[in-house]
Write a protein that holds these residues in place. Structure first.
Motif, PDB file in Angstrom:
ATOM      1  N   THR A 143      12.276   5.168   5.745  1.00 30.00           N
ATOM      2  CA  THR A 143      11.096   5.128   4.888  1.00 30.00           C
ATOM      3  C   THR A 143      11.382   4.337   3.618  1.00 30.00           C
ATOM      4  N   GLY A 144      12.558   4.581   3.021  1.00 31.67           N
ATOM      5  CA  GLY A 144      12.930   3.823   1.835  1.00 31.67           C
ATOM      6  C   GLY A 144      13.082   2.339   2.109  1.00 31.67           C
ATOM      7  N   THR A 145      13.608   2.002   3.276  1.00 32.48           N
ATOM      8  CA  THR A 145      13.752   0.591   3.648  1.00 32.48           C
ATOM      9  C   THR A 145      12.396  -0.082   3.764  1.00 32.48           C
ATOM     10  N   ILE A 146      11.429   0.632   4.330  1.00 30.99           N
ATOM     11  CA  ILE A 146      10.079   0.085   4.473  1.00 30.99           C
ATOM     12  C   ILE A 146       9.464  -0.205   3.104  1.00 30.99           C
ATOM     13  N   VAL A 147       9.726   0.696   2.140  1.00 30.12           N
ATOM     14  CA  VAL A 147       9.194   0.487   0.788  1.00 30.12           C
ATOM     15  C   VAL A 147       9.718  -0.823   0.205  1.00 30.12           C
ATOM     16  N   ALA A 148      11.043  -1.003   0.264  1.00 27.91           N
ATOM     17  CA  ALA A 148      11.625  -2.221  -0.291  1.00 27.91           C
ATOM     18  C   ALA A 148      11.195  -3.450   0.494  1.00 27.91           C
ATOM     19  N   LEU A 149      11.013  -3.272   1.806  1.00 31.36           N
ATOM     20  CA  LEU A 149      10.629  -4.390   2.663  1.00 31.36           C
ATOM     21  C   LEU A 149       9.260  -4.937   2.293  1.00 31.36           C
ATOM     22  N   GLN A 150       8.295  -4.043   2.142  1.00 32.76           N
ATOM     23  CA  GLN A 150       6.941  -4.528   1.860  1.00 32.76           C
ATOM     24  C   GLN A 150       6.797  -5.074   0.436  1.00 32.76           C
ATOM     25  N   GLN A 151       7.786  -4.772  -0.424  1.00 28.25           N
ATOM     26  CA  GLN A 151       7.765  -5.362  -1.769  1.00 28.25           C
ATOM     27  C   GLN A 151       8.103  -6.852  -1.729  1.00 28.25           C
ATOM     28  N   THR A 152       8.919  -7.285  -0.729  1.00 28.81           N
ATOM     29  CA  THR A 152       9.390  -8.677  -0.712  1.00 28.81           C
ATOM     30  C   THR A 152       8.756  -9.523   0.392  1.00 28.81           C
ATOM     31  N   LEU A 153       8.001  -8.910   1.291  1.00 36.31           N
ATOM     32  CA  LEU A 153       7.441  -9.675   2.405  1.00 36.31           C
ATOM     33  C   LEU A 153       6.540 -10.809   1.929  1.00 36.31           C
ATOM     34  N   MET A 154       5.825 -10.602   0.821  1.00 34.90           N
ATOM     35  CA  MET A 154       4.880 -11.606   0.343  1.00 34.90           C
ATOM     36  C   MET A 154       5.531 -12.736  -0.453  1.00 34.90           C
ATOM     37  N   VAL A 155       6.726 -12.484  -0.999  1.00 38.16           N
ATOM     38  CA  VAL A 155       7.321 -13.421  -1.948  1.00 38.16           C
ATOM     39  C   VAL A 155       7.540 -14.819  -1.352  1.00 38.16           C
ATOM     40  N   PRO A 156       8.106 -14.948  -0.134  1.00 35.60           N
ATOM     41  CA  PRO A 156       8.352 -16.301   0.371  1.00 35.60           C
ATOM     42  C   PRO A 156       7.088 -17.122   0.594  1.00 35.60           C
ATOM     43  N   LEU A 157       5.942 -16.451   0.818  1.00 34.30           N
ATOM     44  CA  LEU A 157       4.715 -17.179   1.104  1.00 34.30           C
ATOM     45  C   LEU A 157       3.841 -17.412  -0.126  1.00 34.30           C
ATOM     46  N   LEU A 158       4.297 -16.995  -1.303  1.00 35.55           N
ATOM     47  CA  LEU A 158       3.485 -17.181  -2.503  1.00 35.55           C
ATOM     48  C   LEU A 158       3.105 -18.645  -2.751  1.00 35.55           C
ATOM     49  N   PRO A 159       4.004 -19.611  -2.529  1.00 42.72           N
ATOM     50  CA  PRO A 159       3.579 -21.014  -2.736  1.00 42.72           C
ATOM     51  C   PRO A 159       2.464 -21.453  -1.786  1.00 42.72           C
ATOM     52  N   GLU A 160       2.315 -20.776  -0.644  1.00 40.91           N
ATOM     53  CA  GLU A 160       1.310 -21.199   0.332  1.00 40.91           C
ATOM     54  C   GLU A 160      -0.028 -20.478   0.152  1.00 40.91           C
ATOM     55  N   PHE A 161      -0.035 -19.336  -0.534  1.00 47.00           N
ATOM     56  CA  PHE A 161      -1.255 -18.548  -0.649  1.00 47.00           C
ATOM     57  C   PHE A 161      -2.388 -19.255  -1.404  1.00 47.00           C
ATOM     58  N   PRO A 162      -2.119 -20.080  -2.409  1.00 46.38           N
ATOM     59  CA  PRO A 162      -3.240 -20.776  -3.036  1.00 46.38           C
ATOM     60  C   PRO A 162      -4.075 -21.579  -2.036  1.00 46.38           C
ATOM     61  N   ALA A 163      -3.408 -22.264  -1.095  1.00 46.04           N
ATOM     62  CA  ALA A 163      -4.155 -23.019  -0.086  1.00 46.04           C
ATOM     63  C   ALA A 163      -4.766 -22.096   0.958  1.00 46.04           C
ATOM     64  N   LEU A 164      -4.053 -21.043   1.326  1.00 44.24           N
ATOM     65  CA  LEU A 164      -4.548 -20.134   2.357  1.00 44.24           C
ATOM     66  C   LEU A 164      -5.780 -19.360   1.898  1.00 44.24           C
ATOM     67  N   LEU A 165      -5.829 -18.989   0.619  1.00 39.06           N
ATOM     68  CA  LEU A 165      -6.922 -18.168   0.104  1.00 39.06           C
ATOM     69  C   LEU A 165      -7.850 -18.946  -0.818  1.00 39.06           C
ATOM     70  N   GLY A 166      -7.643 -20.230  -0.970  1.00 36.79           N
ATOM     71  CA  GLY A 166      -8.520 -21.051  -1.803  1.00 36.79           C
ATOM     72  C   GLY A 166      -8.515 -20.637  -3.249  1.00 36.79           C
ATOM     73  N   THR A 167      -7.319 -20.504  -3.837  1.00 37.46           N
ATOM     74  CA  THR A 167      -7.217 -20.062  -5.221  1.00 37.46           C
ATOM     75  C   THR A 167      -6.120 -20.849  -5.918  1.00 37.46           C
ATOM     76  N   THR A 168      -5.834 -20.485  -7.162  1.00 37.36           N
ATOM     77  CA  THR A 168      -4.783 -21.154  -7.932  1.00 37.36           C
ATOM     78  C   THR A 168      -3.463 -20.404  -7.780  1.00 37.36           C
ATOM     79  N   ALA A 169      -2.370 -21.069  -8.149  1.00 44.08           N
ATOM     80  CA  ALA A 169      -1.052 -20.439  -8.071  1.00 44.08           C
ATOM     81  C   ALA A 169      -0.965 -19.239  -9.011  1.00 44.08           C
ATOM     82  N   GLU A 170      -1.585 -19.346 -10.186  1.00 46.63           N
ATOM     83  CA  GLU A 170      -1.550 -18.227 -11.135  1.00 46.63           C
ATOM     84  C   GLU A 170      -2.276 -17.009 -10.575  1.00 46.63           C
ATOM     85  N   ASP A 171      -3.450 -17.225  -9.986  1.00 46.86           N
ATOM     86  CA  ASP A 171      -4.189 -16.102  -9.413  1.00 46.86           C
ATOM     87  C   ASP A 171      -3.471 -15.529  -8.189  1.00 46.86           C
ATOM     88  N   ALA A 172      -2.809 -16.384  -7.417  1.00 42.30           N
ATOM     89  CA  ALA A 172      -2.079 -15.894  -6.239  1.00 42.30           C
ATOM     90  C   ALA A 172      -0.927 -14.976  -6.629  1.00 42.30           C
TER      91      ALA A 172
END
Length: 688
Positions: free
Chosen positions: A29-58
């Motif tokens: 359970t603790g591993t899952i907590v830490a896991l979901q904290q970092t799952l989004m980090v590698p894709l942050l540069p791509e989210f502005p294009a994926l969600l049609g927003t700015t890097a700051e808002d992403a």
């Protein structure tokens, strides 16, 4: 003591759950907590294009989770102590599943951010899980299990980077949320099957006002910390929020000290072992997160910089895995250090290894294997230090408050990691070089980060050096075993502490010691005089009750099952005496008691017989003064109050003229002995 209905033998001797299963499920359970904290980090540069927003808002995809977890951790932990730890774990898992499903189905930034915010509730699973380990595991298994649970923070964080890269390379980004939902659902099924509900409950009501004030203060503090690089560190928004956070904390602290059932018991948190451990937690959290942020960026910088390695997200994540595995390998070692030399030694050792790892990283930057080894050394120090913190906390707080105390510790670690994020971003953006049209951080920027993190780790070791060195700092745990080899159920003893059988004594503290001299538990009395303590099983125990202004009470009690133990401290202690002048009683004389720090702690006037009575509310050195306003005669006596009643007589001495002040510039006659300000009288030490 009056006995309440005794629990049945089946209840007293219920079979404990399998320790290995409980540890495994809670650690996952603790591993899952830490896991979901970092799952989004590698894709942050791509989210502005994926969600049609700015890097700051992403970036709100990370900030929303951070804010929710910071707010939820102390609140959920307090509710777990009051209403059941397993119950609150399941509530957090349900919210994580809802947030994951919302994020998986979302197509707009607002929906996905809302899902990430709900996922943040899962952060409370780690402190609550650690408190369950204390409740349910045998004594010899608690240290190792807590060390493993603490290590899951690094394990999950390290695994999240390559997993995110692997998933995003073969499927849609929505799959990241579905994976999080499936893992949480698996734990939602496993926890009721493996983990029993705790029978321990903290008394009192939930502090709603304190929860709101703390939540607003945390948001006002963390928002500028995480968004300051975008808003500007001297921008109006950043400065206003910083001031608001200070004002809210200034309101929250006195409220928590006044309220009967605070959400965070600041008096307990101010105890030296708890306070210093929490301070060290902020610093160690800072150092730990600096390693993760700087290493991944260093590995992904282009090779043409001369020091970058040009790895993609998946490769950089795989390079971080050995550090996560190091935390798993060292968790038993850290538990062994704690058992042998105590939690203080473990924390100091971890902090020094952490600092040494960063110093080596300054010089080991040429080869990929050197980066990996340096990150492993930092992870090793983190694992050792993190394992000691919950043990130190649980050894210094009442058993009924272990979840909330660990929740505060986890929150302060999060404050450290958030601060590290801000500092690392500031260093990497301020020390840059131009590579074509792109500005990239220099190698010196990374070395500066390593030096700063090493300094933070060294300061945490210095702070830990002032921790008490008593014993091994093991958490209180059950030791009795019945003939069938089953451990007895812990017993809750409750009651009220009153004065003269009626008025509750709010300032009282009840401590329980076994007859071998080891502390079992302690509790601070609630506003209505009630208290609850937890015993490891049937047996004979010594209870000691103390409160400023009352004589201490001690009693050996034999506990067979659930009990009600009401304690009467009797009449309040008093300082009494007689004020005389020329051998005759002085009626209406003012008598004051003043602490050496300057504050008046009590006043009264004498009766026709010259007698006075002052309640003893505080201990320590005081000055008792009598004054006859009509004649201007005074007398002072120094006393040391030690929690016992005492008579102190005051002789005002001969008359010195009318009660008027001296005229400036006039010569003053010598003061007769006994006049206020004489200053030559030896203070009288009070005793029986």
């Amino acid at each position: 003591m009056t006995a309440a209905p005794t629990t049945t033998r089946a209840a007293l001797h219920r079979r404990r759950p399998d320790p290995t299963l409980v540890t495994t499920v809670l650690a996952l359970t603790g591993t899952i907590v830490a896991l979901q904290q970092t799952l989004m980090v590698p894709l942050l540069p791509e989210f502005p294009a994926l969600l049609g927003t700015t890097a700051e808002d992403a970036s709100w995809l990370v900030t929303a989770t951070l804010l929710t977890s910071a707010v939820a951790t102390p609140i959920v932990s307090r509710l777990a102590d009051m209403h059941g730890k397993r119950r609150m774990m399941m509530v957090c898992l349900v919210l994580q599943i809802l947030g994951s499903v919302l994020g998986a189905l979302g197509e707009t930034l607002a929906v996905v951010v809302a899902g990430r915010a709900l996922q943040g509730f899962a952060a409370a699973l780690i402190p609550v899980g650690i408190s369950i380990m204390r409740d349910e595991l045998p004594r010899e298994r608690v240290g190792g299990a807590v060390a493993l649970m603490s290590a899951t923070l690094g394990i999950g964080s390290a695994a999240g980077l390559p997993l995110a890269g692997l998933i995003s390379a073969h499927t849609s980004w929505h799959a990241l949320f579905w994976v999080s939902a499936l893992m949480a659902a698996a734990m939602l099924v496993a926890i009721p099957l493996v983990v029993p509900e705790s029978t321990l409950r903290a008394p009192g009501s939930f502090d709603g006002v304190g929860a709101v004030l703390l939540s607003l203060a945390l948001v006002a503090f963390l928002l500028p910390v995480t968004k300051g690089s975008h808003w500007g560190w001297t921008s109006e928004t950043t400065l206003v929020l910083a001031v608001v956070s200070v004002v809210l904390l200034a309101m929250w602290v006195p409220w928590e000290l006044r309220t009967g059932t605070p959400m965070v018991d600041l008096r307990t948190a101010a105890r030296r072992p708890v306070l210093l451990t929490n301070v060290a937690s902020v610093l160690v959290g800072f150092s730990m997160y600096g390693n993760m942020l700087s290493t991944t960026q260093l590995l992904q910088l282009p090779q043409r910089t001369g020091f970058g390695f040009g790895l993609d997200v998946l490769q950089a994540g795989l390079a971080m895995v050995p550090g996560g595995l190091m935390m798993v390998v060292l968790s038993p070692a850290s538990a062994a250090i704690t058992r042998r030399w105590g939690g203080r030694t473990t924390l100091i050792t971890g902090a020094l290894v952490l600092a040494g790892g960063y110093v080596l990283r300054v010089f080991l930057v040429d080869q990929l294997w050197q980066i990996v080894v340096g990150a492993m050394l930092v992870s090793a120090g983190t694992a050792i230090a993190y394992a000691a913190m919950p043990t130190l906390i649980m050894a210094s707080v009442p058993i009924s408050e272990t979840a909330s105390a660990n929740g505060l510790n986890s929150l302060l670690r999060a404050v450290g990691t958030s601060s590290a994020s801000a500092v690392v971003a500031m260093i990497l953006t301020s020390t840059v070089t131009s590579l074509g049209d792109v500005s990239l951080p220099t190698l010196d920027a990374f070395k500066d980060i390593f030096w700063v993190c090493a300094l933070a780790a060294l300061v945490s070791a210095l702070v830990a050096a002032f921790l008490p060195s008593a014993g091994s700092a093991q958490v209180p745990a059950r030791e009795q075993v019945d003939r069938q080899g089953e451990e007895p159920e812990e017993i809750v003893v409750a009651g009220r502490v009153t004065a003269a059988g009626a008025r509750p004594v709010r300032s009282a503290v009840v401590t329980v010691v076994d007859l071998a001299g080891d502390q079992v538990d302690w509790a601070r009395v609630e506003p209505d005089g009630s208290y609850a303590i937890v015993l490891p099983g049937p047996g004979d125990y010594l209870t000691v009750t103390a409160a400023d202004g009352w004589a201490p009470h001690s009693e050996v009690v034999r506990v067979q099952g659930a009990h009600v133990q009401d304690i009467d401290l009797g009449d309040r202690l008093q300082l009494a005496g007689r004020v005389t002048a020329d051998g005759r009683p002085v009626e209406g004389a003012l008598v004051t008691m003043t602490a050496l720090a300057g504050q008046v702690t009590g006043t009264t006037t004498t009766g026709p017989d010259g007698r006075y009575v002052l309640p003893l509310s505080t201990h320590g050195r005081h000055v008792v003064t009598g004054v006859d306003a009509g004649s201007g005669r005074t007398s002072s006596v120094g006393v040391t109050l030690t929690g016992v009643p005492r008579d102190v007589d005051l002789d005002l001495g001969p008359a010195v003229g009318p009660a008027v002040g001296p005229v400036a510039g006039e010569a003053q006659p010598a003061r007769p002995r006994g006049v206020a300000g004489e200053g030559t009288r030896t203070p009288e030490r009070i005793g029986r």
